[in-house]
Design a protein around this motif. Structure first.
Motif, mmCIF file in Angstrom:
data_model
loop_
_atom_site.group_PDB
_atom_site.id
_atom_site.type_symbol
_atom_site.label_atom_id
_atom_site.label_comp_id
_atom_site.label_asym_id
_atom_site.label_seq_id
_atom_site.Cartn_x
_atom_site.Cartn_y
_atom_site.Cartn_z
ATOM 1 N N ALA A 113 -10.017 4.783 -5.558
ATOM 2 C CA ALA A 113 -9.083 5.431 -4.639
ATOM 3 C C ALA A 113 -8.100 6.280 -5.439
ATOM 4 N N VAL A 114 -7.545 7.286 -4.792
ATOM 5 C CA VAL A 114 -6.608 8.202 -5.452
ATOM 6 C C VAL A 114 -5.219 7.949 -4.893
ATOM 7 N N VAL A 115 -4.233 7.840 -5.776
ATOM 8 C CA VAL A 115 -2.851 7.634 -5.360
ATOM 9 C C VAL A 115 -2.310 8.955 -4.834
ATOM 10 N N SER A 116 -1.860 8.950 -3.583
ATOM 11 C CA SER A 116 -1.305 10.177 -3.017
ATOM 12 C C SER A 116 0.215 10.197 -3.095
ATOM 13 N N GLY A 117 0.832 9.057 -3.358
ATOM 14 C CA GLY A 117 2.281 9.042 -3.511
ATOM 15 C C GLY A 117 2.810 7.665 -3.830
ATOM 16 N N ILE A 118 3.936 7.644 -4.534
ATOM 17 C CA ILE A 118 4.622 6.394 -4.852
ATOM 18 C C ILE A 118 6.078 6.583 -4.462
ATOM 19 N N ASN A 119 6.589 5.661 -3.640
ATOM 20 C CA ASN A 119 7.975 5.718 -3.204
ATOM 21 C C ASN A 119 8.695 4.455 -3.626
ATOM 22 N N THR A 120 9.977 4.597 -3.939
ATOM 23 C CA THR A 120 10.824 3.447 -4.196
ATOM 24 C C THR A 120 11.722 3.264 -2.993
ATOM 25 N N ILE A 121 11.688 2.091 -2.393
ATOM 26 C CA ILE A 121 12.476 1.780 -1.215
ATOM 27 C C ILE A 121 13.624 0.873 -1.645
ATOM 28 N N TYR A 122 14.828 1.300 -1.352
ATOM 29 C CA TYR A 122 16.022 0.526 -1.704
ATOM 30 C C TYR A 122 16.535 -0.183 -0.454
ATOM 31 N N SER A 123 16.789 -1.474 -0.557
ATOM 32 C CA SER A 123 17.307 -2.246 0.561
ATOM 33 C C SER A 123 18.245 -3.314 0.009
ATOM 34 N N PRO A 124 18.995 -3.995 0.879
ATOM 35 C CA PRO A 124 19.864 -5.075 0.387
ATOM 36 C C PRO A 124 19.084 -6.185 -0.321
ATOM 37 N N ALA A 125 17.819 -6.352 0.034
ATOM 38 C CA ALA A 125 16.981 -7.373 -0.607
ATOM 39 C C ALA A 125 16.545 -6.961 -2.009
ATOM 40 N N GLY A 126 16.657 -5.682 -2.348
ATOM 41 C CA GLY A 126 16.267 -5.191 -3.661
ATOM 42 C C GLY A 126 15.300 -4.029 -3.566
ATOM 43 N N GLU A 127 14.859 -3.570 -4.718
ATOM 44 C CA GLU A 127 13.920 -2.455 -4.773
ATOM 45 C C GLU A 127 12.516 -2.911 -4.408
ATOM 46 N N LYS A 128 11.793 -2.008 -3.783
ATOM 47 C CA LYS A 128 10.397 -2.266 -3.459
ATOM 48 C C LYS A 128 9.637 -0.968 -3.658
ATOM 49 N N ILE A 129 8.441 -1.067 -4.185
ATOM 50 C CA ILE A 129 7.612 0.110 -4.434
ATOM 51 C C ILE A 129 6.542 0.177 -3.352
ATOM 52 N N ARG A 130 6.382 1.366 -2.756
ATOM 53 C CA ARG A 130 5.322 1.578 -1.769
ATOM 54 C C ARG A 130 4.372 2.615 -2.347
ATOM 55 N N VAL A 131 3.108 2.267 -2.377
ATOM 56 C CA VAL A 131 2.083 3.149 -2.925
ATOM 57 C C VAL A 131 1.158 3.557 -1.793
ATOM 58 N N ARG A 132 0.956 4.859 -1.661
ATOM 59 C CA ARG A 132 0.030 5.392 -0.669
ATOM 60 C C ARG A 132 -1.227 5.841 -1.404
ATOM 61 N N VAL A 133 -2.373 5.409 -0.887
ATOM 62 C CA VAL A 133 -3.645 5.772 -1.510
ATOM 63 C C VAL A 133 -4.498 6.533 -0.510
ATOM 64 N N SER A 134 -5.507 7.229 -1.035
ATOM 65 C CA SER A 134 -6.431 7.986 -0.187
ATOM 66 C C SER A 134 -7.248 7.034 0.678
ATOM 67 N N ARG A 135 -8.030 7.587 1.549
ATOM 68 C CA ARG A 135 -8.815 6.774 2.478
ATOM 69 C C ARG A 135 -9.929 5.995 1.787
#
Length: 157
Positions: A113-135
């Protein structure tokens, strides 16, 4: 070979005080101990392993070996000979990845699969990484992916 264990522990069946402390604290796992010792025992047969750096072993759906930069081909071996022996010994599929930045590490982990994007989500619980991949279906499940990324980078994914 540079491994998570000291040379004394690689050559013996018992762990020294320092390495047993690392094991008790959770800095290394029993799988890392077994894999490091097995790779060390293979050095005579596969001479390229003497220069290799094994940084971490993660036991997930696959057995993930994290090698130093440029050391992945040494751990794979000629025509995959080292990986074949590791798979036979541990009874799991083996994946060898090199240390590096998050984007390269994640793209190698989810291949084909190909990574189409990586986002860092900031919340009171802490950082979280969201990775979007191709179909294309990634080579690793979401649970295993989360476990591997948090073990290597210390972040939730």
């Amino acid at each position: 070979m540079l491994a998570p264990l000291c040379n004394v522990c690689l050559n013996s069946d018992i762990l020294c005080g320092g390495c047993s402390g690392k094991l008790a604290e959770g800095k290394i796992s029993q799988t890392e101990v077994d894999a490091s010792r097995f790779l060390h025992s293979m050095e005579e047969k596969h001479t390229q392993l003497a220069d290799a750096r094994l940084l971490k072993v993660i036991d997930a759906a696959h057995l993930i070996f994290i090698a130093g930069r440029g050391d992945a081909p040494k751990l794979v071996g000629r025509q995959g000979s080292v990986v074949k022996e590791l798979a036979k010994k541990f009874g799991k599929n083996i994946k060898i990845l090199e240390e590096g930045d998050l984007k390269n590490f994640v793209s190698n982990l989810v291949q084909p699969a190909v990574v189409s994007g990586i986002n860092t989500i900031y919340s009171p619980a802490g950082e979280k990484i969201r990775v979007r991949v191709s179909r294309n279906r990634p080579n690793v499940s979401a649970e295993s992916f989360s476990q591997i990324v948090s073990a290597v980078f210390g972040k939730k994914a």
